[in-house]
Design a protein around this motif. Sequence first.
Motif, mmCIF file in Angstrom:
data_model
loop_
_atom_site.group_PDB
_atom_site.id
_atom_site.type_symbol
_atom_site.label_atom_id
_atom_site.label_comp_id
_atom_site.label_asym_id
_atom_site.label_seq_id
_atom_site.Cartn_x
_atom_site.Cartn_y
_atom_site.Cartn_z
ATOM 1 N N ILE A 40 0.852 -1.179 0.000
ATOM 2 C CA ILE A 40 0.000 0.000 0.000
ATOM 3 C C ILE A 40 0.890 1.231 0.000
ATOM 4 N N VAL A 41 0.663 2.120 -0.960
ATOM 5 C CA VAL A 41 1.384 3.386 -1.033
ATOM 6 C C VAL A 41 0.431 4.465 -0.542
ATOM 7 N N LEU A 42 0.776 5.081 0.565
ATOM 8 C CA LEU A 42 -0.047 6.141 1.135
ATOM 9 C C LEU A 42 0.526 7.492 0.737
ATOM 10 N N VAL A 43 -0.341 8.355 0.241
ATOM 11 C CA VAL A 43 0.056 9.713 -0.112
ATOM 12 C C VAL A 43 -0.994 10.679 0.416
ATOM 13 N N GLU A 44 -0.595 11.931 0.555
ATOM 14 C CA GLU A 44 -1.533 12.980 0.941
ATOM 15 C C GLU A 44 -1.415 14.104 -0.068
ATOM 16 N N ARG A 45 -2.502 14.280 -0.824
ATOM 17 C CA ARG A 45 -2.542 15.286 -1.892
ATOM 18 C C ARG A 45 -1.408 15.093 -2.901
ATOM 19 N N ARG A 47 1.540 13.887 -2.445
ATOM 20 C CA ARG A 47 2.907 14.090 -1.930
ATOM 21 C C ARG A 47 3.188 13.142 -0.772
ATOM 22 N N ASP A 48 4.469 13.108 -0.419
ATOM 23 C CA ASP A 48 4.911 12.362 0.767
ATOM 24 C C ASP A 48 4.535 10.879 0.700
ATOM 25 N N SER A 49 4.912 10.215 -0.367
ATOM 26 C CA SER A 49 4.584 8.796 -0.548
ATOM 27 C C SER A 49 5.318 7.927 0.468
ATOM 28 N N ARG A 50 4.573 6.942 0.993
ATOM 29 C CA ARG A 50 5.122 5.956 1.924
ATOM 30 C C ARG A 50 4.594 4.589 1.527
ATOM 31 N N ALA A 51 5.480 3.619 1.422
ATOM 32 C CA ALA A 51 5.086 2.259 1.039
ATOM 33 C C ALA A 51 5.056 1.362 2.271
ATOM 34 N N TYR A 52 3.951 0.645 2.438
ATOM 35 C CA TYR A 52 3.773 -0.285 3.550
ATOM 36 C C TYR A 52 3.565 -1.691 2.998
ATOM 37 N N ARG A 68 9.357 1.980 2.785
ATOM 38 C CA ARG A 68 10.110 3.041 2.091
ATOM 39 C C ARG A 68 9.317 4.340 2.159
ATOM 40 N N THR A 69 10.024 5.448 2.313
ATOM 41 C CA THR A 69 9.417 6.776 2.204
ATOM 42 C C THR A 69 10.047 7.493 1.019
ATOM 43 N N GLN A 70 9.276 8.378 0.439
ATOM 44 C CA GLN A 70 9.758 9.132 -0.724
ATOM 45 C C GLN A 70 10.663 10.266 -0.261
ATOM 46 N N ASP A 71 11.817 10.368 -0.888
ATOM 47 C CA ASP A 71 12.743 11.467 -0.631
ATOM 48 C C ASP A 71 12.320 12.620 -1.530
ATOM 49 N N PRO A 72 11.921 13.767 -0.962
ATOM 50 C CA PRO A 72 11.461 14.885 -1.791
ATOM 51 C C PRO A 72 12.533 15.387 -2.764
ATOM 52 N N GLU A 73 13.799 15.153 -2.446
ATOM 53 C CA GLU A 73 14.887 15.597 -3.320
ATOM 54 C C GLU A 73 15.108 14.644 -4.498
ATOM 55 N N ASN A 74 14.704 13.376 -4.327
ATOM 56 C CA ASN A 74 14.881 12.354 -5.364
ATOM 57 C C ASN A 74 13.602 11.518 -5.508
ATOM 58 N N PRO A 75 12.496 12.118 -5.956
ATOM 59 C CA PRO A 75 11.222 11.387 -5.994
ATOM 60 C C PRO A 75 11.228 10.180 -6.920
ATOM 61 N N GLU A 77 13.404 7.900 -7.150
ATOM 62 C CA GLU A 77 13.904 6.722 -6.453
ATOM 63 C C GLU A 77 12.752 5.897 -5.875
ATOM 64 N N PHE A 78 11.707 6.568 -5.431
ATOM 65 C CA PHE A 78 10.539 5.870 -4.889
ATOM 66 C C PHE A 78 9.848 5.078 -6.000
ATOM 67 N N SER A 79 9.682 5.707 -7.148
ATOM 68 C CA SER A 79 9.078 5.011 -8.300
ATOM 69 C C SER A 79 9.928 3.825 -8.723
ATOM 70 N N ASP A 80 11.237 3.996 -8.713
ATOM 71 C CA ASP A 80 12.144 2.888 -9.053
ATOM 72 C C ASP A 80 11.987 1.739 -8.061
ATOM 73 N N PHE A 81 11.846 2.078 -6.777
ATOM 74 C CA PHE A 81 11.643 1.059 -5.754
ATOM 75 C C PHE A 81 10.374 0.250 -6.034
ATOM 76 N N LEU A 82 9.271 0.942 -6.350
ATOM 77 C CA LEU A 82 8.009 0.252 -6.641
ATOM 78 C C LEU A 82 8.156 -0.662 -7.853
ATOM 79 N N GLU A 83 8.823 -0.179 -8.864
ATOM 80 C CA GLU A 83 9.025 -0.982 -10.069
ATOM 81 C C GLU A 83 9.860 -2.237 -9.776
ATOM 82 N N ARG A 84 10.934 -2.064 -9.010
ATOM 83 C CA ARG A 84 11.782 -3.211 -8.653
ATOM 84 C C ARG A 84 11.009 -4.247 -7.844
ATOM 85 N N ARG A 85 10.234 -3.779 -6.874
ATOM 86 C CA ARG A 85 9.444 -4.703 -6.045
ATOM 87 C C ARG A 85 8.449 -5.477 -6.895
#
Length: 109
Positions: A40-45, A47-52, A68-75, A77-85
């Motif tokens: 489950i990827v939780l976001v608010e508006r 932003r601030d994606s968190r994967a559980y 995993r939490t999304q790094d605002p400086e390198n967003p 990387e979060f998408s890459d993590f989801l793709e790899r998983r």
Amino acid sequence: MDARLPAHMEVSALIRRVESEGGFGMVLSKGERDAGTLMIVLVERGRDSRAYERMPQLDGTRKWTLSRTQDPENPWEFSDFLERRGQQDPDLWIVELDIADGVRFIEAE
């Protein structure tokens, strides 16, 4: 006997619950219909994606755990993590829930 809900039913119920409270839910990746696992990827508006993910505990239960939490400086990387998983586990469902205080829907600790 495993009393677990089929994955597609759990996903559908989560999305309906979130949308009934004014949020938005979307399946990012479909996994195995009945026995698939959920992320489950939780976001608010948007932003601030968190994967559980549910992780096995010593007592045999499976609890939602922040993976995993999304790094605002390198967003990206979060998408890459989801793709790899998703590539590592073809049975994995990835579901995004966009709502305030989304953790209440998965009862993460």
